[in-house]
Design an enzyme around this catalytic site. Structure first.
Site, PDB file in Angstrom:
ATOM      1  N   GLY A 201      -6.863 -14.542   3.359  1.00 18.65           N
ATOM      2  CA  GLY A 201      -6.679 -14.819   4.785  1.00 18.65           C
ATOM      3  C   GLY A 201      -6.381 -16.288   5.001  1.00 18.65           C
ATOM      4  N   GLY A 202      -5.103 -16.590   5.198  1.00 18.20           N
ATOM      5  CA  GLY A 202      -4.705 -17.945   5.564  1.00 18.20           C
ATOM      6  C   GLY A 202      -4.672 -18.955   4.434  1.00 18.20           C
TER       7      GLY A 202
ATOM      8  N   THR B 172      -5.660  -8.067   7.863  1.00 20.06           N
ATOM      9  CA  THR B 172      -5.274  -8.851   9.045  1.00 20.06           C
ATOM     10  C   THR B 172      -6.269  -8.646  10.195  1.00 20.06           C
ATOM     11  OG1 THR B 172      -3.811  -7.036   9.656  1.00 20.06           O
ATOM     12  CG2 THR B 172      -2.795  -8.920   8.567  1.00 20.06           C
TER      13      THR B 172
ATOM     14  N   ASN C  21       2.233  -9.023  12.324  1.00 22.12           N
ATOM     15  CA  ASN C  21       3.141  -7.998  11.798  1.00 22.12           C
ATOM     16  C   ASN C  21       2.719  -6.615  12.245  1.00 22.12           C
ATOM     17  OD1 ASN C  21       2.354  -5.996   9.425  1.00 22.12           O
ATOM     18  ND2 ASN C  21       1.031  -7.813   9.239  1.00 22.12           N
TER      19      ASN C  21
ATOM     20  N   SER D 118       0.824  -1.212   0.000  1.00 21.88           N
ATOM     21  CA  SER D 118       0.000   0.000   0.000  1.00 21.88           C
ATOM     22  C   SER D 118       0.861   1.267   0.000  1.00 21.88           C
ATOM     23  CB  SER D 118      -0.899   0.021   1.230  1.00 21.88           C
ATOM     24  OG  SER D 118      -1.720  -1.106   1.247  1.00 21.88           O
TER      25      SER D 118
ATOM     26  N   CYS E  87      -6.478  -1.480   8.004  1.00 21.53           N
ATOM     27  CA  CYS E  87      -5.315  -1.909   8.799  1.00 21.53           C
ATOM     28  C   CYS E  87      -5.669  -1.808  10.295  1.00 21.53           C
ATOM     29  CB  CYS E  87      -4.108  -1.033   8.500  1.00 21.53           C
ATOM     30  SG  CYS E  87      -2.658  -1.542   9.447  1.00 21.53           S
TER      31      CYS E  87
ATOM     32  N   GLY F  96       3.503  -1.299   9.684  1.00 23.04           N
ATOM     33  CA  GLY F  96       3.160   0.123   9.844  1.00 23.04           C
ATOM     34  C   GLY F  96       3.265   0.915   8.554  1.00 23.04           C
TER      35      GLY F  96
HETATM   36  C1  LIG Z   1       4.039  -8.432   6.435  1.00 28.58           C
HETATM   37  C2  LIG Z   1       2.675  -8.018   5.989  1.00 28.58           C
HETATM   38  C3  LIG Z   1       2.478  -6.739   5.450  1.00 28.58           C
HETATM   39  C4  LIG Z   1       1.205  -6.353   5.006  1.00 28.58           C
HETATM   40  N1  LIG Z   1       1.039  -5.116   4.452  1.00 28.58           N
HETATM   41  C5  LIG Z   1      -0.178  -4.761   3.945  1.00 28.58           C
HETATM   42  C6  LIG Z   1      -0.360  -3.528   3.265  1.00 28.58           C
HETATM   43  O1  LIG Z   1       0.565  -2.731   3.080  1.00 28.58           O
HETATM   44  N2  LIG Z   1      -1.598  -3.236   2.792  1.00 28.58           N
HETATM   45  C7  LIG Z   1      -2.665  -4.093   2.945  1.00 28.58           C
HETATM   46  O2  LIG Z   1      -3.757  -3.788   2.465  1.00 28.58           O
HETATM   47  N3  LIG Z   1      -2.502  -5.294   3.559  1.00 28.58           N
HETATM   48  C8  LIG Z   1      -1.304  -5.639   4.058  1.00 28.58           C
HETATM   49  N4  LIG Z   1      -1.135  -6.854   4.665  1.00 28.58           N
HETATM   50  C9  LIG Z   1      -2.312  -7.755   4.767  1.00 28.58           C
HETATM   51  C10 LIG Z   1      -2.319  -8.786   3.646  1.00 28.58           C
HETATM   52  O3  LIG Z   1      -2.424  -8.178   2.379  1.00 28.58           O
HETATM   53  C11 LIG Z   1      -3.481  -9.783   3.823  1.00 28.58           C
HETATM   54  O4  LIG Z   1      -4.713  -9.095   3.720  1.00 28.58           O
HETATM   55  C12 LIG Z   1      -3.434 -10.496   5.171  1.00 28.58           C
HETATM   56  O5  LIG Z   1      -2.104 -10.811   5.537  1.00 28.58           O
HETATM   57  C13 LIG Z   1      -4.273 -11.793   5.171  1.00 28.58           C
HETATM   58  O6  LIG Z   1      -3.802 -12.692   4.203  1.00 28.58           O
HETATM   59  P1  LIG Z   1      -2.772 -13.889   4.547  1.00 28.58           P
HETATM   60  O7  LIG Z   1      -3.314 -14.637   5.709  1.00 28.58           O
HETATM   61  O8  LIG Z   1      -2.729 -14.702   3.273  1.00 28.58           O
HETATM   62  O9  LIG Z   1      -1.461 -13.239   4.856  1.00 28.58           O
HETATM   63  C14 LIG Z   1       0.113  -7.247   5.126  1.00 28.58           C
HETATM   64  C15 LIG Z   1       0.318  -8.525   5.676  1.00 28.58           C
HETATM   65  C16 LIG Z   1       1.575  -8.908   6.105  1.00 28.58           C
HETATM   66  C17 LIG Z   1       1.758 -10.295   6.668  1.00 28.58           C
END
Ligand SMILES: Cc1cc2nc3c(=O)[nH]c(=O)nc-3n(C[C@H](O)[C@H](O)[C@H](O)COP(=O)(O)O)c2cc1C
Length: 305
Positions: free
Chosen positions: A243-244, A192, A69, A46, A128, A72
């Protein structure tokens, strides 16, 4: 052989897996690696208006339930990515931009600036859980704010607009409906969960530099599946179930909950950058065994009584 290709808001994707935002950062080279690893589309980290250093390290921890995480929103600011994102054809798959703001005025500026870049779609992040001044911490996860921000981004965009929602709100379905009413082309569900905290019992302090962080990966999956299921009952626009998801079985589950495409974030940390190809192979193996010819056959299947 079963068919994995999909059309998402007019974009033809070779398969339904999409790199989630924030996982490989902001460079064209790292997005290209994800495309080469099999992703059907990729999402950038983002972008905010200002340059953001993010929270101090450590910013990412793993634990048996997944990841937490507190990155930020570290990013170079939308004014400093022109070189990286003015021509994205070399990535090889559609690139989805992602913007995060503190209020409506920020989103106006971000949407105008993003329109000058070469994204195939634009994700608006309202969700977020752990960055003060942004997302849910800025009160953006209400139907009123969702509708207002979606409308003003939509008015300034030439490409499909996705709205990324939080799993941490009561009335999630109302947010999805508000986004749809304001013209969103798709919903990304979810960001998240949390925020959560992990404490080091020897130093007696929270480990993350930002103290609290967003929870992703394994622990998030049943929550994300439930969110997708509920949203699918409430809106007609496509859902990117996120998510996951780390295996083909997880991806099939999301599709059966009603998702059109599947976001993968933490799965990249678990299985490497070829997770997308691995997930597709596993989806295909399941579909062949079950004699499922295309994803259309099973989309939303869990809703049938
Ligand atoms: C290290 C990290 C950084 C992330 N940074 C962003 C971000 O900048 N913008 C955003 O919309 N989501 C961000 N997310 C959320 C992910 O895009 C995703 O929605 C979330 O991790 C759930 O998916 P997952 O379980 O497959 O990781 C971040 C997630 C992680 C783990």
């Amino acid at each position: 052989m079963s068919e994995l290709s999909i059309t998402l808001c007019g974009m033809k994707l070779p398969n339904p897996t999409i790199l989630a935002s924030g996982i490989v950062g902001i460079s064209r080279a790292s997005l290209t690696l994800a495309a080469q690893g099999g992703a059907g589309a990729v999402t950038i980290k983002s972008l905010s208006i200002e340059v953001r250093k993010g929270h101090p390290a450590p910013i990412i921890l793993t634990y048996p339930g997944g990841m937490i995480n507190s990155v930020g929103y570290s990013n170079p600011g939308i004014d400093n990515v022109g070189d990286e994102f003015s021509d994205l054809t070399s990535v090889g798959v559609p690139v989805i931009g992602s913007i995060t703001g503190r209020n409506e005025d920020d989103y106006k500026i971000l949407a105008e600036k993003a329109a000058a870049l070469n994204f195939s779609a634009l994700e608006v992040v309202l969700s977020c859980p752990h960055t003060p001044g942004y997302g849910t911490m800025a009160g953006l996860s209400t139907p009123e704010k969702t509708e207002a921000v979606t409308r003003l981004v939509k008015d300034r965009s030439r490409v499909p607009v996705f709205v990324k929602l939080s799993p941490n709100v009561m009335g999630l379905v109302d947010l999805a409906k508000a986004a749809e009413a304001a013209g969103a082309d798709a919903i990304t569900a979810v960001n998240t969960a949390g925020p959560g905290m992990i404490i080091d019992i020897v130093s007696r302090k929270p480990i993350l530099g930002g103290k609290i962080g967003g929870i992703s990966g394994r622990a998030l999956r049943p929550i994300a599946v439930r969110c997708v299921y509920e949203i699918a009952q409430a809106v007609k626009i496509p859902i990117i179930g996120t998510g996951g998801v780390a295996t083909g079985q997880d991806a099939i589950e999301m599709i059966m909950a009603g998702a059109t495409a599947v976001g993968i974030g933490s799965g990249v940390y678990d299985r490497g950058i070829t997770v997308f190809r691995q997930v597709c192979q596993e989806m295909q193996a399941f579909m062949d065994t079950e004699n499922i010819k295309s994803l259309k056959e099973i989309r939303g299947a869990a809703h049938e009584v």
